[in-house]
Design an enzyme around this catalytic site. Sequence first.
Site, PDB file in Angstrom:
ATOM      1  N   GLY A 210       0.824  -1.190   0.000  1.00 18.60           N
ATOM      2  CA  GLY A 210       0.000   0.000   0.000  1.00 18.60           C
ATOM      3  C   GLY A 210       0.860   1.241   0.000  1.00 18.60           C
ATOM      4  O   GLY A 210       2.063   1.166   0.246  1.00 18.60           O
ATOM      5  N   THR A 255      -2.419  -3.227   7.258  1.00 16.03           N
ATOM      6  CA  THR A 255      -1.802  -2.416   6.202  1.00 16.03           C
ATOM      7  C   THR A 255      -2.545  -1.085   6.079  1.00 16.03           C
ATOM      8  O   THR A 255      -1.920  -0.028   5.986  1.00 16.03           O
ATOM      9  CB  THR A 255      -1.814  -3.167   4.853  1.00 16.03           C
ATOM     10  OG1 THR A 255      -1.072  -4.383   5.013  1.00 16.03           O
ATOM     11  CG2 THR A 255      -1.178  -2.343   3.752  1.00 16.03           C
ATOM     12  N   HIS A 258      -1.792   1.244   8.958  1.00 18.44           N
ATOM     13  CA  HIS A 258      -0.478   1.870   8.721  1.00 18.44           C
ATOM     14  C   HIS A 258      -0.594   2.989   7.679  1.00 18.44           C
ATOM     15  O   HIS A 258      -0.140   4.114   7.908  1.00 18.44           O
ATOM     16  CB  HIS A 258       0.485   0.765   8.260  1.00 18.44           C
ATOM     17  CG  HIS A 258       1.827   1.220   7.790  1.00 18.44           C
ATOM     18  ND1 HIS A 258       2.983   0.995   8.507  1.00 18.44           N
ATOM     19  CD2 HIS A 258       2.233   1.868   6.662  1.00 18.44           C
ATOM     20  CE1 HIS A 258       4.024   1.492   7.857  1.00 18.44           C
ATOM     21  NE2 HIS A 258       3.599   2.028   6.720  1.00 18.44           N
ATOM     22  N   GLU A 259      -1.222   2.682   6.546  1.00 18.41           N
ATOM     23  CA  GLU A 259      -1.292   3.676   5.464  1.00 18.41           C
ATOM     24  C   GLU A 259      -2.113   4.899   5.868  1.00 18.41           C
ATOM     25  O   GLU A 259      -1.798   6.025   5.486  1.00 18.41           O
ATOM     26  CB  GLU A 259      -1.853   3.045   4.183  1.00 18.41           C
ATOM     27  CG  GLU A 259      -0.977   1.960   3.580  1.00 18.41           C
ATOM     28  CD  GLU A 259       0.446   2.406   3.273  1.00 18.41           C
ATOM     29  OE1 GLU A 259       0.670   3.612   3.041  1.00 18.41           O
ATOM     30  OE2 GLU A 259       1.354   1.549   3.288  1.00 18.41           O
ATOM     31  N   HIS A 262      -0.019   7.311   7.568  1.00 18.80           N
ATOM     32  CA  HIS A 262       0.645   8.217   6.618  1.00 18.80           C
ATOM     33  C   HIS A 262      -0.336   9.288   6.120  1.00 18.80           C
ATOM     34  O   HIS A 262       0.021  10.453   5.965  1.00 18.80           O
ATOM     35  CB  HIS A 262       1.155   7.455   5.389  1.00 18.80           C
ATOM     36  CG  HIS A 262       2.342   6.583   5.642  1.00 18.80           C
ATOM     37  ND1 HIS A 262       3.476   7.017   6.283  1.00 18.80           N
ATOM     38  CD2 HIS A 262       2.584   5.284   5.298  1.00 18.80           C
ATOM     39  CE1 HIS A 262       4.359   6.019   6.327  1.00 18.80           C
ATOM     40  NE2 HIS A 262       3.840   4.962   5.743  1.00 18.80           N
ATOM     41  N   ASP A 289      11.158  10.379  12.823  1.00 15.63           N
ATOM     42  CA  ASP A 289       9.724  10.493  12.510  1.00 15.63           C
ATOM     43  C   ASP A 289       9.114  11.773  13.071  1.00 15.63           C
ATOM     44  O   ASP A 289       7.908  11.984  12.959  1.00 15.63           O
ATOM     45  CB  ASP A 289       8.968   9.260  13.015  1.00 15.63           C
ATOM     46  CG  ASP A 289       9.044   9.110  14.540  1.00 15.63           C
ATOM     47  OD1 ASP A 289       9.745   9.911  15.197  1.00 15.63           O
ATOM     48  OD2 ASP A 289       8.392   8.184  15.070  1.00 15.63           O
ATOM     49  N   VAL A 291       8.471  12.571  15.981  1.00 14.53           N
ATOM     50  CA  VAL A 291       7.568  12.327  17.111  1.00 14.53           C
ATOM     51  C   VAL A 291       8.446  12.050  18.330  1.00 14.53           C
ATOM     52  O   VAL A 291       9.312  11.177  18.289  1.00 14.53           O
ATOM     53  CB  VAL A 291       6.638  11.125  16.835  1.00 14.53           C
ATOM     54  CG1 VAL A 291       5.814  10.778  18.068  1.00 14.53           C
ATOM     55  CG2 VAL A 291       5.719  11.436  15.654  1.00 14.53           C
ATOM     56  N   GLN A 297      15.012   4.992  16.160  1.00 14.88           N
ATOM     57  CA  GLN A 297      15.164   3.638  15.605  1.00 14.88           C
ATOM     58  C   GLN A 297      15.904   3.753  14.285  1.00 14.88           C
ATOM     59  O   GLN A 297      15.617   4.641  13.486  1.00 14.88           O
ATOM     60  CB  GLN A 297      13.773   3.018  15.414  1.00 14.88           C
ATOM     61  CG  GLN A 297      13.796   1.592  14.911  1.00 14.88           C
ATOM     62  CD  GLN A 297      12.417   0.938  14.961  1.00 14.88           C
ATOM     63  OE1 GLN A 297      11.663   1.112  15.921  1.00 14.88           O
ATOM     64  NE2 GLN A 297      12.083   0.184  13.927  1.00 14.88           N
TER      65      GLN A 297
HETATM   66 ZN   LIG Z   1       4.531   3.120   5.351  1.00 15.38          ZN
END
Ligand SMILES: [Zn+2]
Length: 457
Positions: A210, A255, A258-259, A262, A289, A291, A297
């Site tokens: 995705g 998925t 997660h998308e 974004h 990120d 945040v 990471q």
């Molecule tokens: Zn992603």
Amino acid sequence: MKKTLVAATLASLAFSGGIASAQERICGTDIAIQHLIANNPQLESAYTQYEADVKQRTAALEAQNTNAAQKTTATYNVPVVFHVVLSQAQIDEIGGVSGIYDRIASQIDVLNTCYTGQNYNTDKGKILTQFQPLFGNPNITFGIAHTDPNGGGTTGVEIKIAPATFTGFDVTDNNIKKSSGGGFTTWDTKYVNIWITHITTASNGGQVLGYAYNPGLAQSMGDASLAGVVIDYLAFGRRSSIRQKFFGTADKGKTLVHELGHYFTLKHIWGDLPVGGGTCDKTQPHSDDDVADTPPQKDANQSTCPSGVKPNCTNSPGGEMYMNYMDYVQDACMVMFSKGQVTRMQTEFTPAGGSYQLQFNGGTLNWPTGISAVEAKNTFDIVPNPSNGVFSINFANTTADLRAVTVVNMMGQSVKQINTTEPANSLLIDMKGMPAGVYTVNCRFDEGIVTKKIVIE
Ligand SMILES: [Zn+2]
């Protein structure tokens, strides 16, 4: 004499195929944006500027939230439209049109669980103790739109059968968002647009599951119609049967969780550098990120399911927050957004945010009022109404082209679906055991949908 069909729920159909082989999951969001920038280098500064804006607006909301009286407590009800572009063979692979509707219903359920934090008690064991206090609740609910941008009635699901030669849309190919390109034209950003299709295999052989464009970013990069999420049909929805075909372990609807992260401006937890190219030097561009409460990471945890403390860049207590939705772990193992990520997402609903308009469009979750031609021709009554759960749909005329009856709850979730091709004067529906409330009964004919409300007591 009236013919009555006794309805049976199509819990599962005869699915062919099994579980796809375990391969690496890839999110195409960074690839898609980098491709745009590579083709038009001027967009690099628009991207950088937009990222700085989001960071600054998030900091402002964070400051506001520390003042308890001004803390954001809103729930955002978000209308979604699904655009489906698949070949007949691909549709058959997932159980036909009713299989598509089943996966949509299960996907909406997953979104509403994850985006209201309702999975906390079930999934707490997968969150390291140090991170449990950071579990965030975005307070966003999703429903299927039933009024389109022109005020017309819609199932909120558009389906286009691609030619048999269809091989998929590439992550850099925006034709999926154009009717003229073989896809479906984007509705406006008062809806979350989601395209379900096949995304072609990446150059390294991995499967892009995705990718998303945040609406504000799409606009600032010169094409607002890019906003939305494209998802591969084998990574969409939640598995309900072992026989269903999914891509590897991407079978729990994560998925899209997660998308949509974004879509609401979240980055990957390691930043937006390509997988394998991450760095622990967070002073470098694209390597964080933005945040504060997600530990630094280096790179993705790809298609794995780690346990215990996995040391991170700064050896902070708890190590990597690999159970975060914005990492690349298996569906079963991604279970949380952090509080900081939630603030960043909620910033999208403030006046300068790309999703500001969404919260005022909750009315489109309802069907429009007024009677259409198809409704006039195919009118029906629901008897009795209110009902104890068992009711009959009585058609004024014998149906010639009734294809399906779907019952949808107030959240826009399909709770019952009956497919039929036989002419009928009435259908008996058994919904005993369903929660009391108002439901929408949709009768789908070839020429359109007729809808009525039923009250279950
Ligand atoms: Zn992603």
